[in-house]
Scaffold this motif. Structure first.
Motif, mmCIF file in Angstrom:
data_model
loop_
_atom_site.group_PDB
_atom_site.id
_atom_site.type_symbol
_atom_site.label_atom_id
_atom_site.label_comp_id
_atom_site.label_asym_id
_atom_site.label_seq_id
_atom_site.Cartn_x
_atom_site.Cartn_y
_atom_site.Cartn_z
ATOM 1 N N CYS A 201 0.828 -1.210 0.000
ATOM 2 C CA CYS A 201 0.000 0.000 0.000
ATOM 3 C C CYS A 201 0.864 1.262 0.000
ATOM 4 N N ILE A 202 1.966 1.218 0.735
ATOM 5 C CA ILE A 202 2.902 2.355 0.728
ATOM 6 C C ILE A 202 3.502 2.521 -0.659
ATOM 7 N N GLY A 203 3.885 1.399 -1.272
ATOM 8 C CA GLY A 203 4.465 1.452 -2.614
ATOM 9 C C GLY A 203 3.491 1.954 -3.654
ATOM 10 N N GLU A 204 2.191 1.714 -3.440
ATOM 11 C CA GLU A 204 1.159 2.156 -4.384
ATOM 12 C C GLU A 204 0.600 3.530 -4.016
ATOM 13 N N ASN A 205 1.204 4.170 -3.001
ATOM 14 C CA ASN A 205 0.829 5.522 -2.565
ATOM 15 C C ASN A 205 -0.558 5.616 -1.945
ATOM 16 N N TYR A 206 -1.061 4.496 -1.430
ATOM 17 C CA TYR A 206 -2.304 4.557 -0.664
ATOM 18 C C TYR A 206 -2.023 4.945 0.784
ATOM 19 N N LEU A 207 -0.801 4.689 1.235
ATOM 20 C CA LEU A 207 -0.390 5.010 2.592
ATOM 21 C C LEU A 207 0.963 5.701 2.558
ATOM 22 N N SER A 208 1.225 6.519 3.565
ATOM 23 C CA SER A 208 2.550 7.122 3.717
ATOM 24 C C SER A 208 3.340 6.297 4.725
ATOM 25 N N THR A 209 4.610 6.521 4.800
ATOM 26 C CA THR A 209 5.454 5.773 5.741
ATOM 27 C C THR A 209 5.142 6.122 7.193
ATOM 28 N N ASP A 210 4.342 7.169 7.414
ATOM 29 C CA ASP A 210 3.955 7.545 8.773
ATOM 30 C C ASP A 210 3.220 6.411 9.486
ATOM 31 N N VAL A 211 2.527 5.566 8.721
ATOM 32 C CA VAL A 211 1.719 4.505 9.343
ATOM 33 C C VAL A 211 2.589 3.476 10.054
ATOM 34 N N LEU A 212 3.892 3.487 9.771
ATOM 35 C CA LEU A 212 4.806 2.532 10.401
ATOM 36 C C LEU A 212 5.218 2.967 11.801
ATOM 37 N N GLU A 213 4.903 4.203 12.162
ATOM 38 C CA GLU A 213 5.250 4.679 13.498
ATOM 39 C C GLU A 213 4.415 3.960 14.553
ATOM 40 N N PRO A 214 5.005 3.592 15.692
ATOM 41 C CA PRO A 214 4.328 2.783 16.710
ATOM 42 C C PRO A 214 3.007 3.358 17.199
ATOM 43 N N ASN A 215 2.914 4.667 17.331
ATOM 44 C CA ASN A 215 1.725 5.283 17.902
ATOM 45 C C ASN A 215 0.807 5.912 16.862
ATOM 46 N N PHE A 216 0.978 5.520 15.613
ATOM 47 C CA PHE A 216 0.220 6.167 14.544
ATOM 48 C C PHE A 216 -1.293 6.033 14.766
#
Length: 465
Positions: A201-216
């Motif tokens: 999803c990150i690679g397809e630009n549906y999500l940003s890398t921010d979602v990988l943060e523990p408290n997102f």
């Protein structure tokens, strides 16, 4: 005769699509492998379009014109097809956007569940968490129902998450089964599947890398609340007994075969089902043990041999029935006793039957799409073309029967059509009724869910523009 055929056709389930062999702008004939664009409920499309996801830069907008196009039932020329396909692509992208956001939520919930299970094993009463658990189950059910409503791909990670959610809600009844360990720790398919899907999803630009943060997720409660509030407007059926769904996924309705849905002899055919039945009974015993021991709580996909075998048996029987229908129709065209209007009416009914099989099996068969396209394009009375289609379907039935019997190239499907017992017209109606009765019985056995739920759980439905 025409009145009988027309009356019968009205009883056939009206499919939400239309397939044609279409002439392109360059006059080159296109026999489609993908000329299926289902008609969508406009309310569904409109609501999906409004759902706010974690995608801050989404460009997927399903405008009113696309909503109108998607709700049109007929696609009968290349321009209409292309418009509807473009609109369908928008809908599929938005559904994927929603699924991507939910995957991030599901990942955070697995951490919550691990912590909750430790507290429950330590003696904390389940009732303290029940409202929150029910809410999580309903949210997950919402995504599953949303995707299945349009036959979008679900993914094994989603089903695994869903089943564990249902199980944890019933912790008090299943406590002994949870003593075996952590159901999240041993299910690598779930953890790996979620991580891979988020990366995709990150690679397809549906999500940003921010979602990988523990408290997102914990830092975005308002976004998540809005997300599910938007989805709830679709009014999906969320009050189902999902324990019955789990029973279907592990084939409990098929453990016994009182109606002989799987191995009863099909009228007017000669097929040996004994080998397949012996294999099937062996698998039933294994599945019963797997299901009753609640092994699915830990590894929902530890074994699918039984499911694959069942689907292959049902496919074999559907193709045998279709082959019989086409065989009888071929004989009727050859006899040339009926006028073109009657033959055309019968052909329309047969096309509807093929469409019904396609919908019943969640559009998983490329072969059936081609068969339907050929049927729609063939001229009434073209016996050579009809015979070719009939032979192709019979060959497909034979291929599956050979797989079931561990053989190759054997003609295992025989026809026992006795025209002395009834007229060919009556016989045509009877064999068509046989296959519609078979599909009706299969639907009944799967109630209150649909056969497609099993197919999606097995991850064999790959339907996208």
């Amino acid at each position: 005769m025409i009145a009988n055929i027309c009356a019968f056709s009205l009883c056939c389930f009206a499919l939400i699509l239309n397939i044609k062999t279409i002439e392109s702008a360059s006059n080159s004939r296109i026999t489609p492998a993908r000329f299926i664009v289902p008609t969508s409920n406009r309310r569904y499309v409109r609501t999906v379009d409004k759902v706010k996801t974690f995608n801050k830069h989404s460009t997927v907008i399903i405008k009113p014109v696309h909503q109108r196009i998607l709700s049109m039932p007929v696609v009968n020329n290349i321009k209409k097809y292309q418009k509807k396909l473009r609109s369908r692509v928008r809908l599929e992208k938005k559904a994927r956007d929603i699924k991507c956001s939910f995957c991030v939520i599901a990942k955070s919930k697995s951490g919550y569940f691990k912590n909750l299970l430790e507290r429950l094993k330590g003696g904390e009463p389940l009732i303290y968490n029940m409202d929150y658990l029910i809410n999580i189950k309903q949210e997950t059910a919402m995504i599953v129902e949303l995707l299945l409503a349009e036959n979008f791909e679900t993914g094994m990670w989603l089903w695994s998450h869903f089943l564990k959610t249902i199980a944890i809600e019933q912790y008090d009844d299943l406590e002994n089964y949870f003593k075996q360990g952590d159901p999240y720790e041993g299910d690598n398919l779930l953890q790996t599947g979620i991580s891979k899907f988020i990366d995709t999803c990150i690679g397809e630009n549906y999500l940003s890398t921010d979602v990988l943060e523990p408290n997102f997720v914990s830092n975005a409660p308002s976004v998540i609340n809005r997300f599910f509030e938007d989805l709830s407007a679709i009014r999906l059926p969320l009050d189902r007994d999902y324990n019955l769904m789990i029973a279907l996924l592990y084939l409990k309705p098929f453990w016994n075969d009182p109606s002989e849905l799987l191995f009863g002899q099909i009228v007017h055919t000669d097929v040996d089902w004994s080998v397949a039945k012996e294999l099937y009974l062996t698998e039933v015993a294994k599945t019963i043990e797997f299901f009753e021991n609640h092994t699915w709580i830990y590894t929902p996909y530890e074994r699918l041999d039984h499911q694959y075998l069942l689907v292959k048996i049902i496919d074999a029987r559907l193709y045998c029935l279709l082959a019989l229908v086409l065989h009888v129709y071929e004989k009727q065209v050859t006899a040339s006793h009926d006028d073109p209007t009657t033959l055309a009416a019968i052909k329309d009914v047969i096309e509807q039957v093929v469409q019904d099989v396609l919908k019943l099996t969640a559009f998983k068969s490329h072969f059936l799409v081609v068969v339907l396209s050929e049927l729609k394009s063939v001229e009434v009375g073209n016996i050579e073309k009809i015979k070719t289609i009939s032979d192709e379907v019979k060959q497909m039935a034979n291929n599956i029967l050979n797989e079931l019997h561990g053989s190759s190239g054997v003609d295992m499907l025989g026809f026992t059509v006795d025209r002395q017992l009834c007229s060919i017209d009556d016989l045509t109606v009877r064999v068509i009724q046989n296959i519609t009765d078979y599909m009706r019985e299969l639907k009944r056995i799967c109630l209150p869910f649909e056969y497609k739920w099993l197919l999606h759980f097995m991850d064999i439905v790959k339907w996208s523009a």
